[in-house]
Motif scaffolding. Structure first.
Motif, mmCIF file in Angstrom:
data_model
loop_
_atom_site.group_PDB
_atom_site.id
_atom_site.type_symbol
_atom_site.label_atom_id
_atom_site.label_comp_id
_atom_site.label_asym_id
_atom_site.label_seq_id
_atom_site.Cartn_x
_atom_site.Cartn_y
_atom_site.Cartn_z
ATOM 1 N N VAL A 119 0.836 -1.207 0.000
ATOM 2 C CA VAL A 119 0.000 0.000 0.000
ATOM 3 C C VAL A 119 0.870 1.257 0.000
ATOM 4 O O VAL A 119 0.571 2.225 -0.716
ATOM 5 C CB VAL A 119 -0.949 -0.008 1.212
ATOM 6 N N VAL A 120 1.963 1.235 0.769
ATOM 7 C CA VAL A 120 2.852 2.399 0.836
ATOM 8 C C VAL A 120 3.441 2.721 -0.530
ATOM 9 O O VAL A 120 3.478 3.891 -0.952
ATOM 10 C CB VAL A 120 3.981 2.164 1.867
ATOM 11 N N GLN A 121 3.882 1.690 -1.254
ATOM 12 C CA GLN A 121 4.549 1.968 -2.535
ATOM 13 C C GLN A 121 3.607 2.102 -3.724
ATOM 14 O O GLN A 121 4.022 2.582 -4.779
ATOM 15 C CB GLN A 121 5.603 0.909 -2.838
ATOM 16 N N THR A 122 2.347 1.700 -3.578
ATOM 17 C CA THR A 122 1.403 1.838 -4.701
ATOM 18 C C THR A 122 0.392 2.961 -4.500
ATOM 19 O O THR A 122 -0.091 3.533 -5.478
ATOM 20 C CB THR A 122 0.630 0.524 -4.926
ATOM 21 N N ASP A 123 0.070 3.286 -3.215
ATOM 22 C CA ASP A 123 -0.962 4.291 -2.956
ATOM 23 C C ASP A 123 -0.449 5.540 -2.253
ATOM 24 O O ASP A 123 -0.844 6.657 -2.587
ATOM 25 C CB ASP A 123 -2.086 3.680 -2.101
ATOM 26 N N VAL A 124 0.429 5.364 -1.267
ATOM 27 C CA VAL A 124 0.853 6.495 -0.442
ATOM 28 C C VAL A 124 1.976 7.299 -1.085
ATOM 29 O O VAL A 124 1.840 8.499 -1.346
ATOM 30 C CB VAL A 124 1.289 6.000 0.953
ATOM 31 N N LEU A 125 3.104 6.662 -1.338
ATOM 32 C CA LEU A 125 4.281 7.372 -1.840
ATOM 33 C C LEU A 125 4.101 7.973 -3.237
ATOM 34 O O LEU A 125 4.626 9.060 -3.493
ATOM 35 C CB LEU A 125 5.503 6.447 -1.814
ATOM 36 N N PRO A 126 3.398 7.313 -4.163
ATOM 37 C CA PRO A 126 3.201 7.946 -5.483
ATOM 38 C C PRO A 126 2.516 9.303 -5.391
ATOM 39 O O PRO A 126 2.801 10.204 -6.202
ATOM 40 C CB PRO A 126 2.331 6.933 -6.232
ATOM 41 N N ASP A 127 1.626 9.484 -4.413
ATOM 42 C CA ASP A 127 0.962 10.778 -4.250
ATOM 43 C C ASP A 127 1.884 11.828 -3.660
ATOM 44 O O ASP A 127 1.678 13.032 -3.842
ATOM 45 C CB ASP A 127 -0.266 10.626 -3.343
ATOM 46 N N ILE A 128 2.926 11.367 -2.937
ATOM 47 C CA ILE A 128 3.851 12.297 -2.286
ATOM 48 C C ILE A 128 5.087 12.552 -3.137
ATOM 49 O O ILE A 128 5.474 13.705 -3.378
ATOM 50 C CB ILE A 128 4.267 11.743 -0.904
ATOM 51 N N LEU A 129 5.735 11.477 -3.587
ATOM 52 C CA LEU A 129 6.993 11.586 -4.341
ATOM 53 C C LEU A 129 6.819 11.413 -5.843
ATOM 54 O O LEU A 129 7.721 11.751 -6.613
ATOM 55 C CB LEU A 129 7.989 10.543 -3.831
ATOM 56 N N GLY A 130 5.697 10.829 -6.235
ATOM 57 C CA GLY A 130 5.485 10.552 -7.651
ATOM 58 C C GLY A 130 5.710 9.089 -7.973
ATOM 59 O O GLY A 130 6.508 8.413 -7.319
ATOM 60 N N LEU A 131 5.014 8.601 -8.986
ATOM 61 C CA LEU A 131 5.119 7.192 -9.378
ATOM 62 C C LEU A 131 6.512 6.899 -9.925
ATOM 63 O O LEU A 131 7.046 7.644 -10.742
ATOM 64 C CB LEU A 131 4.062 6.882 -10.441
ATOM 65 N N GLY A 132 7.102 5.809 -9.472
ATOM 66 C CA GLY A 132 8.414 5.396 -9.968
ATOM 67 C C GLY A 132 9.575 6.142 -9.353
ATOM 68 O O GLY A 132 10.712 6.037 -9.845
ATOM 69 N N HIS A 133 9.356 6.896 -8.289
ATOM 70 C CA HIS A 133 10.451 7.607 -7.633
ATOM 71 C C HIS A 133 11.466 6.591 -7.098
ATOM 72 O O HIS A 133 11.087 5.567 -6.522
ATOM 73 C CB HIS A 133 9.917 8.464 -6.484
ATOM 74 N N PRO A 134 12.772 6.855 -7.277
ATOM 75 C CA PRO A 134 13.789 5.860 -6.875
ATOM 76 C C PRO A 134 13.819 5.557 -5.378
ATOM 77 O O PRO A 134 14.380 4.532 -4.964
ATOM 78 C CB PRO A 134 15.107 6.503 -7.333
#
Length: 429
Positions: free
Chosen positions: A98-113
């Motif tokens: 959930v963190v890498q598919t829903d939370v972080l993409p909204d904060i850092l952007g999808l595919g952020h390293p």
């Protein structure tokens, strides 16, 4: 009087050779049983069991259980048990997904390293907190570990369901999935470099150990025994690397790899997978856990408490806090195992980690960890996990039905405990 008696010397025997090599005879027996198991399955599968491809698959399938088994050693050594590790793994895998598919993409952007790193860190934090909470209930509230973790088995499995709303979450970050096995390997050259470094480190540790024993006046092995152990180490490490490098990447996949980099696959070129990153992670965990067990105050406290809890407490060891630490370590290792398991699948599923608690406990017990506490080794637990996985994989390749597989595994677990009891009675441990 015989000539041997007159000379005052005894002819070398297998027992004296083993004594000179200072080898753990129980561990040697496990290795022998593992070799026999592999040879038997290789015969019944017409040589398919010991192929580089199957050995590669066995290694990546063993990693997640083996990582948790190293933590289970500490838990069982302190006379506790953890029945919740499979469910905790599921909860952590759900959190990471959930963190890498829903939370972080909204904060850092999808595919952020940084997404995959932050997802793993979030999982480790959750795992440590869950483990510490269960350890607190066991240590400070005096609730038996069996009850606490049995409740955890039910609670955390369903917490995972609520986190994902009962859905499969994925696909996961491409970099994250590289720690799962076949999607991320060191390649042939990297694997040989890793092997050379591993051999150099092993030999250095052997020399350092010999010097340390000599400086403190402890008995040391004869030179021939040191050379024999060094030779076995070199053969084992390089042999392992050679086998994994012998598993060639399929031509279609190799072509896609070259096309992705804008190149054309040269005619006749073949490349091996090499050592998976997940196996490297397991090796690092094994080294760290071994150092903790043998070289730190925490490790000494763990084994002292397992050997005699009352004496440990009277000597000033805070056994309650120690219980919290042990279960926190178990939770952190469950998080690493969750990362490997989810990465190997590429998704977080509702049934991930199902029955892993039984596999992990079985691996530790088969590996020589005494249920009575006080005795256990990290390397034994890893070998136990490998034996368990080999047994299941071999039966599946032979065509044994799943119910019969579980019957065999359960029988092996009971027999392993029986053998351990008999061994310890005879050796006086």
């Amino acid at each position: 009087m015989s000539e041997t008696a007159l000379s005052g010397q005894k002819s070398p025997t297998a027992r004296s050779i083993f004594a000179a090599l200072q080898l753990d005879t129980r561990f040697l027996g496990m290795i022998g049983a593992f070799i026999v198991l592999c040879l038997v399955f290789n015969v019944f599968t017409d040589g398919r069991f010991l192929t580089p491809r199957n050995v590669f698959n066995l290694t990546i399938q063993t990693v997640s259980v083996a990582i948790m088994a190293t933590g289970m050693v500490f838990v069982i050594v302190t006379r506790h048990i953890d029945l919740s590790v499979g469910s905790v793994l599921a909860t952590i895998a759900a959190v990471m997904a959930v963190v890498q598919t829903d939370v972080l993409p909204d904060i850092l952007g999808l595919g952020h390293p940084a997404n995959w790193i932050l997802a793993i860190l979030a999982g480790v934090v959750v795992g440590v907190l869950i483990g510490a909470f269960q350890g607190w209930m066991i240590g400070y509230l005096s609730i038996p570990a069996f009850i606490v973790t049995l409740g955890g088995l039910l609670v955390w499995r369903n917490v995972a369901w609520f986190i994902t709303s009962g859905q499969t979450i994925g696909p996961l970050d491409d970099t994250f999935t590289m720690i799962g096995g076949i999607g991320g390997t060191m390649g042939e050259t990297g694997s040989w470099i890793f092997g050379i470094v591993a051999v150099a480190a092993a030999l250095w540790l052997q020399v350092a150990s010999r010097r340390r024993k000599a400086s403190h006046g402890f008995p040391i092995k004869p030179a021939w025994a040191e050379i024999t152990m060094a030779t076995i180490t070199i053969i084992a490490i390089f042999g392992f690397v050679w086998v994994l490098n012998s598993y060639d990447i399929p031509k279609a996949r190799l072509m896609r790899i070259f096309e992705a980099s804008g190149e054309t696959l040269p005619e006749g070129l073949t490349m091996g997978y090499g050592i998976p990153y997940s196996v490297v992670l397991l090796i690092v965990v094994a080294i760290v856990m071994t150092v903790v067990a043998q070289r730190t105050r925490l490790g000494r406290y763990i084994f002292a408490t397992g050997g005699n809890p009352d004496a440990a407490e009277l000597s000033g060891i805070n056994t309650r806090l120690l219980t919290v630490k042990v279960f926190a370590i178990m939770g952190g290792l469950a998080a690493l195992a969750a990362a490997v398991a989810a990465a190997r699948l590429g998704f977080s599923t509702n049934d991930i980690g199902t029955l892993d608690e039984l596999r992990v406990i079985a691996a530790a017990v088969i590996g020589g960890t005494a249920l009575a506490g006080g005795v256990g080794t990290i390397y034994g637990a890893i070998l136990g996990a490998l034996i368990m996985q080999s047994l299941q994989s071999g039966m599946a390749m032979v065509g044994v039905d799943a119910p019969l597989q579980n019957i065999v595994v359960g029988t092996v677990l009971v027999l392993a405990v029986l053998v351990d009891i008999i061994y310890r009675k005879r050796t006086g441990d």
